[in-house]
Design an enzyme around this catalytic site. Structure first.
Site, PDB file in Angstrom:
ATOM      1  N   TYR A 168      -1.772   5.482  -4.526  1.00 32.66           N
ATOM      2  CA  TYR A 168      -2.823   6.469  -4.275  1.00 32.66           C
ATOM      3  C   TYR A 168      -2.346   7.774  -4.876  1.00 32.66           C
ATOM      4  O   TYR A 168      -1.243   8.231  -4.597  1.00 32.66           O
ATOM      5  CB  TYR A 168      -3.078   6.640  -2.770  1.00 32.66           C
ATOM      6  N   HIS A 203     -13.134  -2.914  -1.901  1.00 32.62           N
ATOM      7  CA  HIS A 203     -12.219  -2.376  -0.889  1.00 32.62           C
ATOM      8  C   HIS A 203     -12.575  -2.961   0.491  1.00 32.62           C
ATOM      9  O   HIS A 203     -12.492  -2.296   1.516  1.00 32.62           O
ATOM     10  CB  HIS A 203     -12.335  -0.844  -0.860  1.00 32.62           C
ATOM     11  N   LYS A 242      -7.477  -1.023  -9.630  1.00 31.54           N
ATOM     12  CA  LYS A 242      -8.108  -1.745  -8.506  1.00 31.54           C
ATOM     13  C   LYS A 242      -9.363  -1.021  -8.052  1.00 31.54           C
ATOM     14  O   LYS A 242      -9.332   0.188  -7.812  1.00 31.54           O
ATOM     15  CB  LYS A 242      -7.138  -1.835  -7.328  1.00 31.54           C
ATOM     16  N   SER A 282       0.830  -1.209   0.000  1.00 29.31           N
ATOM     17  CA  SER A 282       0.000   0.000   0.000  1.00 29.31           C
ATOM     18  C   SER A 282       0.862   1.256   0.000  1.00 29.31           C
ATOM     19  O   SER A 282       1.925   1.299   0.622  1.00 29.31           O
ATOM     20  CB  SER A 282      -0.881  -0.010   1.248  1.00 29.31           C
ATOM     21  N   THR A 290      -5.464   2.345  -7.311  1.00 27.82           N
ATOM     22  CA  THR A 290      -6.757   2.190  -6.631  1.00 27.82           C
ATOM     23  C   THR A 290      -7.662   3.366  -6.974  1.00 27.82           C
ATOM     24  O   THR A 290      -7.296   4.520  -6.744  1.00 27.82           O
ATOM     25  CB  THR A 290      -6.546   2.083  -5.104  1.00 27.82           C
TER      26      THR A 290
END
Ligand code: FNR
Length: 408
Positions: free
Chosen positions: A168, A300, A276, A144, A194
């Site tokens: 992100y 999610h 995603k 992440s 994402t």
């Protein structure tokens, strides 16, 4: 490091050969029956979660466990029961191959470690522990953006293990660019973009506590170590952490983005990009049209749009929309081997596992993650064999029937 009690992990070389299921079961039963030692760590998901909760703060539990709103999607995600496996017999399943091809590379397993932020809430060793367990078993790993350990340090733990970086998109373009460049330089093999978090979700477990981990500086390792992030601050994060966190909150997402903006990612990385968080077939098509090599069907973990379609409900429509040549990944709600089997049967090329290993991490660190990942692979292998299928890539829709087809 891993030894202790009767715990006896399989090494990478052992686990990547065939039939992990039979070998591991024999080992467990032999230890139980001949040596009187039953497995040290709990096996059932709920027992692992309970053990994890004993080690977690109320805030940590609220962050990890929670879904959004009334948690309707969070719960519905876990219901794969509308699809039933129809096992076939006498099909010669003595040698089973669980490997799959993904983005041109052969992977040992049809399963990856999902990107899950702020692992410091689960265990002090955080992503390092998860990465070591994944590397030991050769399970591909997705890191992440919001990790508690920097992407460079996690890449070093993973070594040769396949690693993807979950991106992100910051509204500070220099920062966004820097993340993409750093991921490529650190040896990540793909970017997972994402798209289902254009704003924060309404998570009552967090709202009712007024708790947001990032405001405590958790999950900031990639940001605080980033030159573009640091350049944007008047004082360093070490000198003034609360100003750094404030700045992070200002630039974290960018809800003005549209599909056209994907070009920015391709201008700044040569890595393949997987989108995603798609649920609508048209969004999956748009992702591919705009350059993604694959899509991940995900809610999610029920943390964004409460009341949405569950991931397993969305999967067949997405697979049909993008066609056979586009890899489709799947996550949200997987707790058992049969869930992964059903997702693979409905056309997923691989699945991402989430909360089960996260609770393994909180329960027993690296050893707990290893325990959960390994047991999961064992159960999936056995499900495959019992269903009469000898290769993960051969699991198809003919292995399932939908409950609407059953005579009542
Ligand atoms: C997530 N997920 C997530 N996804 C992502 O793209 N970036 C992230 O930083 C995070 N962080 C995160 C934290 C926590 C605590 C959870 C539970 C989930 C979503 C994750 O990748 C995956 O989609 C879900 O975990 C799947 O749901 P289950 O199977 O874990 O319930």
């Amino acid at each position: 490091m891993l030894a202790g009690g009767q715990y006896c992990p399989m090494s990478r070389s052992e686990t990547t050969s065939e039939n992990i299921g039979n070998r591991k079961l024999k080992q467990i039963y032999r230890q139980g029956m001949l040596e009187g030692e039953s497995p040290e760590l709990p096996v059932a998901f709920e027992e692992i979660r309970e053990a994890a909760w004993e080690n977690m703060s109320p805030e940590g539990k609220a962050y990890v466990h929670g879904g959004s709103g009334a948690e309707e999607t969070f719960h519905r995600n876990k219901d794969f029961s509308a699809w039933r496996i129809v096992p076939r017999m006498l099909r010669g399943v003595a040698e089973r191959d669980m490997s799959v091809e993904l983005l041109g590379e052969r992977q040992s397993w049809p399963m990856m470690v999902t990107p899950l932020g702020v692992q410091s809430l689960l265990h002090d060793d955080a992503e390092r522990a998860t990465a070591r367990a994944a590397a030991e078993l050769d399970v591909p790993f997705i890191l992440s953006s919001l990790s508690s350990t920097s992407m460079e340090d996690v890449a070093a733990e993973l070594g040769e293990t396949t690693k993807w970086f979950q991106f992100y998109w910051s509204s500070n373009k220099e920062l966004a660019r820097s993340f993409l460049h750093r991921a490529e330089a650190a040896g990540y093999d793909a970017i997972v973009l994402t798209v289902d978090a254009p704003t924060l979700g309404w998570r009552e477990r967090l709202v009712s506590r007024g708790y947001y981990p990032f405001m405590a500086g958790e999950g900031m390792a990639n940001y605080f170590s980033d030159p573009a992030f640091r350049d944007a601050l008047e004082q360093t994060p070490e000198e003034n952490p609360s100003a750094a966190v404030d700045y992070f909150l200002d630039v974290f997402g960018d809800s003005s983005l549209t599909w056209e903006d994907l070009s920015f990612v391709f201008e700044n990385t040569d890595l393949p990009v997987i989108v995603k968080g798609v649920l609508h077939p048209e969004d999956a098509r748009l992702a591919v049209e705009h350059g993604a090599v694959g899509v991940d069907v995900s809610t999610h973990g029920g943390r964004q749009v409460d009341g949405s379609i569950s991931a397993i409900e969305a999967l067949p429509g997405v697979v049909d929309a993008v066609g056979e040549d586009v890899p489709v990944m799947f996550d949200s709600g997987i707790r058992h081997g049969k869930d992964a089997f059903k997702a693979l049967a409905l056309g997923a090329d691989t699945v991402y596992l989430g909360r089960p290993w996260a609770y393994g991490l909180a329960m027993a660190g690296e050893r707990g993650v290893h325990h959960v990942l390994e047991n999961f692979l064992v159960e999936l292998d056995l499900t495959m064999g019992l269903a009469g299928i000898d290769a993960a890539e051969a699991i198809g829709r003919s292995a399932l029937t939908h409950e609407s087809n059953l005579a009542h």
